[in-house]
Scaffold this motif. Structure first.
Motif, PDB file in Angstrom:
ATOM      1  N   LEU A  22       0.801  -1.213   0.000  1.00 54.53           N
ATOM      2  CA  LEU A  22       0.000   0.000   0.000  1.00 54.53           C
ATOM      3  C   LEU A  22       0.835   1.265   0.000  1.00 54.53           C
ATOM      4  O   LEU A  22       0.356   2.308  -0.381  1.00 54.53           O
ATOM      5  CB  LEU A  22      -0.919   0.004   1.226  1.00 54.53           C
ATOM      6  N   SER A  69      -2.796 -11.321   1.654  1.00 51.43           N
ATOM      7  CA  SER A  69      -3.809 -10.273   1.575  1.00 51.43           C
ATOM      8  C   SER A  69      -4.788 -10.475   0.436  1.00 51.43           C
ATOM      9  O   SER A  69      -5.841  -9.877   0.427  1.00 51.43           O
ATOM     10  CB  SER A  69      -3.134  -8.908   1.470  1.00 51.43           C
ATOM     11  N   VAL A  73      -6.276  -5.890  -1.884  1.00 52.03           N
ATOM     12  CA  VAL A  73      -5.327  -4.772  -1.894  1.00 52.03           C
ATOM     13  C   VAL A  73      -5.159  -4.204  -3.310  1.00 52.03           C
ATOM     14  O   VAL A  73      -5.312  -2.999  -3.506  1.00 52.03           O
ATOM     15  CB  VAL A  73      -3.978  -5.173  -1.264  1.00 52.03           C
ATOM     16  N   ALA A 174      -7.083  -7.364   3.941  1.00 55.87           N
ATOM     17  CA  ALA A 174      -6.474  -6.125   3.443  1.00 55.87           C
ATOM     18  C   ALA A 174      -6.398  -5.051   4.524  1.00 55.87           C
ATOM     19  O   ALA A 174      -5.747  -4.026   4.336  1.00 55.87           O
ATOM     20  CB  ALA A 174      -7.282  -5.596   2.260  1.00 55.87           C
TER      21      ALA A 174
END
Lengths: 350, 275
Positions: A22, A69, A73, A174
Motif C-alpha cells: 500500500l 492479503s 489490496v 487487506a
C-alpha cells in the motif's frame, strides 16, 4: 521516470502498519508487485506460478504479505487510481457508469476496491478519462488482472463460502486495523480449533462431518493473518457473556480463555473485556467489526454479520456512529492489563 | 463487578478506564486528527475543524509542521543526543510517526512513556502505540499538572537517574494560565537528571486570525487553547542550554534540506538541555 499524473500517495495513518504493497507510489513507473495468492498461503511461500513481477524492489516479506492479503489490496489501489483519474477528468460517476454499461453505485464499489474489475471496463474508463500513457495503462491493466485473482479462500467451496462472507475475508485480509466488538462468541481470529468446531456445530447441526471440517479449516486459515509478517492491528472488545458461556464445554472454554491470554500477548493484538459490572453498554445492537485500511482515501468499513447475509457500511455518517460506539466500548471496557487479570480470574472458575 | 470472579484493584491506576467521552462538543485530539487527514473524528469535529480553518487556514499547516518538528526533534534526541528514554506529555490520537516510532527507528531499545488523561486517547494509545520488541511504550493516565504522579508512574518504565527527553508537543496551550504552564514544565524537569532534554512546540500570539479562530473555537464549548507571547515561550527554557538553532519557528528548527517550506505560521519550537 516520473509520475505523469494523479499519483497515489499513501501515508500510513496507524502506526506499525507497514504493508508496503500500500505504501507504493503508483504512477507511470509502477513499483508495485502483487502476487496472486499462493495456494499455500504465507507458510508455503510464493513459489510456484506467480506472474511476472510488476516492478522491482519487494522483499520476501512483502511477497508473503501479498499472498495473505489476496486480491483486495490491488482492488483498492486500482480503485483509488480510477477515482483520481475520474476526478482529474471531471467526469461524474453516472457518466463513467454509462460508459461501461453499469450504474453509478458500481463505479463507487469499483473505486472503493470492493469488487473485481473486467479488463475491458478498466480500458474503457481509462479511455474516457483520457489516460493515454502506455506504461500507466499497462500497469493498471496488470493490477486489474491481479484484482481478479482468487483469494486463498476460494478453494473452500461455494457451499460454505457465500459471496458476502468472501467479501469480508478480502477486506479482513487487506485491513490495517481490525476493531471488533463481540457479544456472544470469541472473535473468529482468536478462536482455538476446538472452540471454532463447537461454534460451527452450533450453526450447522445437520452438516456432514466433512463440511464441518472445511468450515473449521477455513476459520483457522484466516488466523494465518495474525502470524503473517505484516499483521494488522487487531483490537477486540469482548463482552463478559462471551467468556462465561461454555461453548464446547468447560475444558474447551478453559483452553479458549488461555488462548485469549496468550494471543493478547502479541504486540499487534489488544483484547479488552466489558465486565457485567459495567451494566448496559453502548453496543445495544450486537456484535460488529470496523475495518480500517492503510490508504487515506479508503473509508473504514463496518461489517455486521447476520444469519444469512451481512451488512457492509461505509457511508461516513454510518461509520461515524459505529466508530463512536466502538470508542465508547473501548473506554468502558477494562484496560488490556486489567483484562489479562480478569481472564485469569475467569479461568480459575471455569 | 462481583467479588467471585473479579480481581480487585487496590491500586487506583487499576480502576476501570473512564467513560467520559463527550460527543456533543468538538474534541481537541479528534480535530487534530481531522486536520492531519486521519479517520478518527466525528461530524462535530469536522464541522469545528472546518470552521476553524475557515477563519485561520494556516491551522492545517500548523498541524503538519508540528508533526514534522516532532519527527526532527525525536530523531535528533535519539540520534545525535543519544537519549534512550522519552516522556511524551499530551499523546494525542495515533497518527503517522508517533514519538516511539521515530525514536525506535533510530534506536530500537528506546523506552517511551506517553502521558495523557483523555480516555479516548488512552484507549487508542494502549491498543495501537505498540513498541518495538527491544524497547517499550507505556501509558500514564494522569493530568500533566500532577507532576508527582506523572514522575512516579513514569519511573516504573524509565530510569529517572538517566537522561530523559521530556516533550510537550502542542499541548501547553491547554493550560490557560501561563504561570501554571511554566510550573508544570519546571515541576517535571525537576524530577529529571542533568543531561535530560526539554522540547516544546506551541502557538504564539502573533497572528490575529489565529486568535480569532481560537476565540470561536473556545465559544463552541471545546477545551480552550491559549497562545503565548514569544517571550513567554522562550521562558520555558530558562536555565537550560538551548540546542542550536535555539527558539525558532518550528519550520526553521534543523529543517530537512530538501523539505518544502510551508507558509509562515505562528508556531515556535525549541530544544534545551538540562545542565
Amino acid at each position: 521516470m516520473t509520475c505523469t499524473r494523479a499519483p497515489v500517495t499513501v501515508s500510513h495513518y496507524y502506526p506499525l502498519v507497514t504493508n508496503s504493497v500500500l505504501t507504493t507510489r503508483l504512477c507511470s513507473d509502477i513499483v508495485l508487485h502483487v502476487h496472486p495468492p499462493s495456494p499455500f498461503g504465507f507458510a508455503g511461500g510464493s513459489t510456484g506460478v506467480n506472474p511476472p513481477a510488476l516492478g522491482v524492489g519487494m522483499s520476501t516479506d512483502d511477497e508473503l504479505a501479498a499472498d495473505i492479503s489476496g486480491p483486495t489490496v490491488p482492488r483498492m489501489i486500482l480503485g483509488n487510481q480510477l477515482h483520481r483519474f475520474r476526478e482529474a477528468a471531471s467526469i461524474s460517476p453516472d457518466r463513467a457508469g454509462y460508459e461501461i454499461r453499469a450504474s453509478r453505485s458500481k463505479i463507487s464499489r469499483m473505486e472503493n476496491g470492493r469488487v473485481g474489475f473486467k479488463e475491458r471496463d478498466v480500458a474503457d474508463l481509462l479511455d474516457l478519462y483520457g489516460v493515454t500513457d502506455e506504461e500507466t495503462r499497462a500497469g493498471l491493466m496488470m493490477l486489474a488482472r491481479q484484482a481478479n485473482a482468487p483469494g486463498w479462500w476460494s478453494k473452500y467451496g461455494g457451499d460454505i463460502m457465500t459471496d458476502w462472507f468472501e467479501e469480508y475475508l478480502g477486506l479482513e485480509a487487506a485491513a490495517s486495523v481490525i476493531r471488533a466488538f463481540e457479544l456472544q462468541f470469541v472473535h473468529g481470529l482468536l478462536q482455538t480449533e476446538a472452540y471454532a468446531r463447537a461454534v460451527t456445530l452450533l450453526g450447522n447441526t445437520s452438516a456432514p462431518a466433512e463440511e464441518i471440517d472445511r468450515r473449521v479449516g477455513l476459520r483457522l486459515k484466516r488466523q494465518d493473518l495474525l502470524a503473517s509478517s505484516r499483521p494488522p492491528q487487531v483490537w477486540v472488545v469482548i463482552d463478559e457473556g462471551a467468556l462465561r458461556r461454555p461453548v464446547g464445554g468447560r475444558a474447551v472454554m478453559r483452553a479458549q480463555l488461555n488462548r485469549l491470554i496468550e494471543v493478547a500477548g502479541l504486540r499487534h493484538v489488544t483484547i479488552q473485556v466489558v465486565p457485567f459490572s459495567r451494566g448496559g453498554h453502548a453496543a445495544a445492537g450486537g456484535s460488529f467489526t470496523v475495518l480500517r485500511f492503510g490508504e487515506d482515501d479508503v473509508p473504514d468499513v463496518v461489517y455486521i454479520e447476520q444469519l444469512t447475509s451481512a451488512l457492509y457500511l461505509d457511508k461516513r455518517e454510518d461509520v461515524d456512529h459505529y466508530l463512536e460506539v466502538m470508542n465508547h466500548l473501548s473506554t468502558e471496557a477494562l484496560t488490556p492489563v486489567q483484562t489479562a487479570q480478569f481472564l485469569a480470574g475467569i479461568i480459575k472458575e471455569t | 463487578m462481583t467479588e467471585e470472579h473479579s480481581p480487585t484493584y487496590s491500586d487506583p491506576e487499576q480502576r476501570i478506564a473512564g467513560t467520559a467521552i463527550d460527543t456533543t462538543v468538538p474534541h481537541s485530539a479528534r480535530i487534530w486528527n481531522y486536520w492531519l487527514g486521519g479517520k478518527d473524528n466525528y461530524e462535530i469535529d469536522r464541522v469545528a475543524g472546518d470552521q476553524f480553518s475557515g477563519i485561520y487556514p494556516g491551522i492545517v499547516d500548523i498541524a503538519r509542521a508540528d508533526r514534522a518538528f516532532l519527527g526532527r526533534v525525536i530523531r535528533f534526541l535519539a540520534g545525535e543526543a543519544g537519549v534512550r528514554q522519552f516522556l511524551d506529555v499530551g499523546t494525542g490520537l495515533p497518527t503517522a510517526d508517533n514519538t516511539h516510532q521515530v525514536a525506535q527507528r533510530v534506536a530500537p531499545e528506546s523506552r517511551i512513556v506517553y502521558v495523557d488523561n483523555d480516555p479516548l486517547v488512552l484507549a487508542h494509545a494502549r491498543a495501537l502505540l505498540t513498541s518495538s520488541e527491544q524497547g517499550s511504550t507505556s501509558y500514564v493516565d494522569a493530568d500533566m499538572r500532577d507532576a508527582g504522579k506523572v514522575l512516579r508512574e513514569a519511573a516504573e518504565w524509565l530510569d529517572l537517574t538517566q537522561p530523559v527527553a521530556l516533550t510537550f508537543m502542542g499541548v501547553l496551550g491547554h493550560v490557560v494560565d501561563h504561570d501554571e504552564a511554566r510550573s508544570i514544565v519546571a515541576g517535571l524537569l525537576e524530577g529529571l537528571p542533568s543531561g535530560s532534554y526539554l522540547s516544546i512546540n506551541d502557538s504564539v500570539n502573533t497572528s490575529e486570525a489565529l486568535e480569532e479562530a481560537l476565540r470561536v473555537y473556545e465559544a463552541s464549548g471545546a477545551v480552550p487553547y491559549r497562545t503565548r507571547t514569544p517571550e513567554q515561550f522562550a521562558g520555558y527554557f530558562e536555565g537550560l542550554e538551548l540546542v542550536e538553532p535555539g527558539v525558532v519557528n518550528v519550520d526553521d528548527w534543523r529543517p530537512d534540506p530538501d523539505a518544502p517550506r510551508g507558509p509562515q505560521i505562528p508556531q515556535l519550537g525549541a530544544v534545551g538541555r538540562k545542565p
